[in-house]
Design an enzyme around this catalytic site. Structure first.
Site, PDB file in Angstrom:
ATOM      1  N   HIS A 167       8.147   0.021  -0.381  1.00  0.00           N
ATOM      2  CA  HIS A 167       7.364  -1.312   0.124  1.00  0.00           C
ATOM      3  C   HIS A 167       7.673  -2.446  -0.836  1.00  0.00           C
ATOM      4  CE1 HIS A 167       5.155   0.996   2.982  1.00  0.00           C
ATOM      5  NE2 HIS A 167       4.797   1.759   2.285  1.00  0.00           N
ATOM      6  N   LYS A 211      -7.511  -9.410   7.201  1.00  0.00           N
ATOM      7  CA  LYS A 211      -6.892  -8.680   8.354  1.00  0.00           C
ATOM      8  C   LYS A 211      -7.346  -9.085   9.601  1.00  0.00           C
ATOM      9  CE  LYS A 211      -5.138  -4.218   6.741  1.00  0.00           C
ATOM     10  NZ  LYS A 211      -5.392  -2.827   6.781  1.00  0.00           N
ATOM     11  N   GLU A 229      -2.627   2.459  17.070  1.00  0.00           N
ATOM     12  CA  GLU A 229      -1.662   1.622  17.152  1.00  0.00           C
ATOM     13  C   GLU A 229      -0.343   2.175  17.651  1.00  0.00           C
ATOM     14  OE1 GLU A 229      -2.022  -2.061  13.883  1.00  0.00           O
ATOM     15  OE2 GLU A 229      -0.043  -0.916  13.854  1.00  0.00           O
ATOM     16  N   ARG A 274       2.646 -18.301   0.098  1.00  0.00           N
ATOM     17  CA  ARG A 274       3.314 -19.019  -1.040  1.00  0.00           C
ATOM     18  C   ARG A 274       4.889 -19.028  -0.831  1.00  0.00           C
ATOM     19  NH1 ARG A 274       5.843 -13.736  -1.938  1.00  0.00           N
ATOM     20  NH2 ARG A 274       4.313 -12.257  -1.115  1.00  0.00           N
TER      21      ARG A 274
END
Lengths: 165, 513
Positions: B236, B117, B201, B293
């Site tokens: 998700h 991250k 955030e 990927r």
């Protein structure tokens, strides 16, 4: 041949007779012109007054299922001449309903007792599988005739947990 | 230069997808399989197939040593990892390099950078990539949190630095709520992760999830191939994806694409990759992460660009230059992908493994069906239950929706439960048709399920119910005694064969593309 057929809980009386290569069909006493062809195992092409239906059949843990397009129907079929000719295990003429485990798992809670009155859609047994709890609901209104499920017990897919009458 | 033989370190539909590309290119394909996959499609369709081990992925599809041993034995000169499994594990490209086998994907260093991250964020900030505004580091005091929140504007989200899965997260709408939210987020983070670092955030309310496909060769050329709208998610997990996004116009596409190219270049990225963005209601986009990927949903990009991404991946890995420039790429038409899963819509979308007793796949205009299953195959419980991807394409979004609805009507999978009916609901939904989407869309649609069920039968449905009654009797005469229920027995069989199946199911979340 005569059958008592239930489709998603709705009862019908079906009379079928073969006359040469034609069929005579009566549903709930009303004549229906049918032209069936078995395309392959478990797949029927059915023409009724020129309307075409492709019907597929499956045997699932909860019983016989027929589907047309995207719609699927739970079906029970009985030959009234025979008491033992149910094609599915999931019911009977008196309208008994077996609630079966859809997947292997563990019985977490039994929510009703024998003799209790239940509503259609009411939760009756909670089964846990893959860390997810799954509340099984009564498919019909009625009386709990028998409770087979035991809290804490491991069950396999298809095991009968409870009978509602 | 090109490869002679490619080992596909994967299974299911993506292994079949890749070996098809190999056959098209005249390259021999090598499949690998675990105990429960001997009868799987990717094994029988490959030129060669070798056994790896027991069903748990650590014994088979996640086992680098075993896979490399097979690659050497088979004489493979390259390995394609597919998605999931080892595809984003930097140890794998590194081990391939040591073994002298080309890894079809980015270099280990690029994967590592994107896997961290903070590492990714530092590099991306240097490259001028937009992030969700925030404090970038842990808050030392409530006052500091209040200052940052004033600067970026409420609502804000407090997030645990080592967090995940919603733990240690708090949505704060106004200043007065910040103190208690910060305290509870910190204590939850400490309890859950042993680290009470919490940063703040800007909260993106009802965001869209839009991603940009990039392609980079090993000669310094990087291009973007347009976006994919992936806002339809459940827990998700993406369920339906489309290209292009209804809210992205050519200017926004160019700006997002250029940022995605900068992200890839900042990481010295090579081969196919995807840069994910959160998009707010004002169409501001913020970098989320890069997937290093090939994605599950790559076909929608293939259909709208006319390119074959697996061919290009192989070409790039073999040292080829990109055969086109950015200005050569045009987005044409529209494509939507439905992920067909073996799961039960009437039972909380639980996995529904078992034997497929009948399979009638859709075909016809504008339909692509990438499948890893066949009639008679038993879907194992050990892996992600993705059966196939149904992709519709056409001139515009409306036409694709009509084509997919038609295709779903043709599609039949018997013996197991699938989520096919879910797509009929999504495609018929007014909000979906109007492209009013955000990541909360599907949960809202599913919450409306009850009204839907309670509506009862329409007269047309009543008639079909009578047809079903007639059909049931005709079946009994023409095709008596349906094969004994193998759904039940096969599920028990699968469980018996793979005692670790349930544990593996937990892994599945992680293995989904």
């Amino acid at each position: 041949m005569n059958y008592d057929v239930s489709v998603d809980g709705k009862a019908h009386r079906l009379e079928l007779a073969r006359k040469g290569d034609q069929w005579e069909c009566k549903l709930d006493g009303r004549a229906v012109p049918v032209d069936p062809v078995l395309l392959r195992r478990n797949m029927l092409s059915l023409l009724i007054d020129g309307v075409s239906y492709e019907v597929r059949r499956e045997q699932t843990v909860s019983g016989l299922r027929l589907s047309i397009g995207l719609a699927r129907y739970a079906v029970e079929l009985r030959d009234p001449r025979s008491l033992h000719s149910w094609q599915t295990e999931s019911g009977s003429a008196e309208g008994k309903k077996k609630i079966v485990a859809p997947m292997p798992g563990k019985v977490v809670r039994v929510l009703v007792k024998q003799g209790a009155e239940v509503q259609a859609g009411q939760g009756v047994v909670v089964v846990e599988a893959m860390k997810m709890q799954n509340e099984l609901k009564s498919p019909k209104q009625g009386i709990v005739q028998k409770v087979m499920a035991v809290e804490g017990a491991t069950v396999n897919a298809g095991d009968v947990l409870l009978i509602v009458e | 230069m090109t490869f002679k033989k490619i080992l596909i370190a994967n299974r299911g539909e993506i292994a079949v997808r890749i070996l098809r590309a190999c056959r098209e290119l005249g390259i021999r394909s090598v499949a690998v399989y675990s105990d429960v996959d001997r009868a799987s499609l990717h094994v029988s369709k490959a030129d060669e197939a070798y056994y790896l081990g027991a069903p748990p992925a650590t014994e088979s599809y996640l086992n680098i040593e075993k896979i490399l041993a097979v690659a050497k034995r088979a004489g493979a000169d390259a390995i394609h990892p597919g998605y999931g499994f080892l595809s984003e594990n930097p140890k794998f490209p590194r081990a391939c390099k040591e073994a002298g086998i080309k890894f079809i994907g980015p270099k280990a260093e690029a994967m590592e950078m994107m896997g961290s991250k903070t590492g990714a964020r530092r590099a991306m900030e240097k490259a001028g990539v937009p992030f969700v505004p925030g404090s970038l580091r842990g808050l030392n005091s409530v006052e500091e949190g209040e200052q940052v929140a004033e600067r970026i504007g409420y609502p804000v989200m407090l997030k645990a630095a080592s967090g995940g899965g919603g733990k240690g997260m708090r949505l704060v709408f106004k200043r007065e709520e910040l103190r208690s939210a910060l305290e509870s987020a910190k204590s939850e983070a400490a309890r859950s992760f042993g680290d009470d670092e919490v940063y703040v955030e800007k909260a993106i309310v009802n965001p869209r999830h839009i991603e940009m496909q990039v392609l980079a060769d090993e000669h310094g050329h990087t291009v973007y191939l347009g976006e994919r709208e992936c806002s339809i998610q459940r827990r998700h997990q993406k369920v339906l994806e489309e290209a292009p996004s209804a809210i992205v116009d050519p200017d926004m596409r160019r700006r997002m694409g250029e940022v995605a190219v900068r992200v890839a270049q900042a990481a010295n990225y090579t081969n196919a990759g995807t840069v994910e963005f959160l998009v707010d209601q004002e169409k501001n986009f913020y970098f989320l992460e890069m997937n290093t990927r090939l994605q599950v949903e790559h076909p929608v990009t293939e259909l709208t660009t006319g390119l074959d991404l697996v061919h290009l991946q192989i070409h790039i890995a073999a040292g080829g230059e990109l055969p086109f420039k950015q200005e050569d790429i045009a987005i044409r038409g529209h494509a939507i992908e439905c992920r067909i899963y073996a799961e039960d819509p009437d039972n909380h979308y639980f996995p529904s493994p078992g034997k497929i007793t009948m399979l009638l796949p859709p075909a016809g205009p504008g339909i692509r069906h990438d499948s890893g299953s066949y009639e008679g195959w038993t879907v194992p419980i050990d892996y992600d239950p993705l059966l196939a991807k149904l992709i519709g394409y056409g001139t515009d979004r409306e036409q694709v929706i009509l084509r997919l609805q038609r295709a779903l009507h043709e599609y039949f999978v018997g013996g197991i439960q699938t989520n096919i009916s879910l797509f009929q609901r999504i495609l018929a939904d007014g909000d979906f048709q109007a492209a009013r989407l955000d990541t909360g869309y599907l949960e809202r649609l599913l919450a409306r399920e009850h009204e839907h069920v309670l509506e009862g039968m329409s007269p047309a449905e009543e008639r079909v119910s009578e047809v079903v009654a007639i059909a049931a009797g005709l079946f009994a005469v023409l095709d008596p005694a349906p094969a004994a229920s193998n759904a039940a027995s096969s599920i028990s069989e699968i469980i018996a064969k793979s005692p670790s199946g349930w544990k593996q199911a937990a892994l599945r979340e992680a293995l989904r593309g």
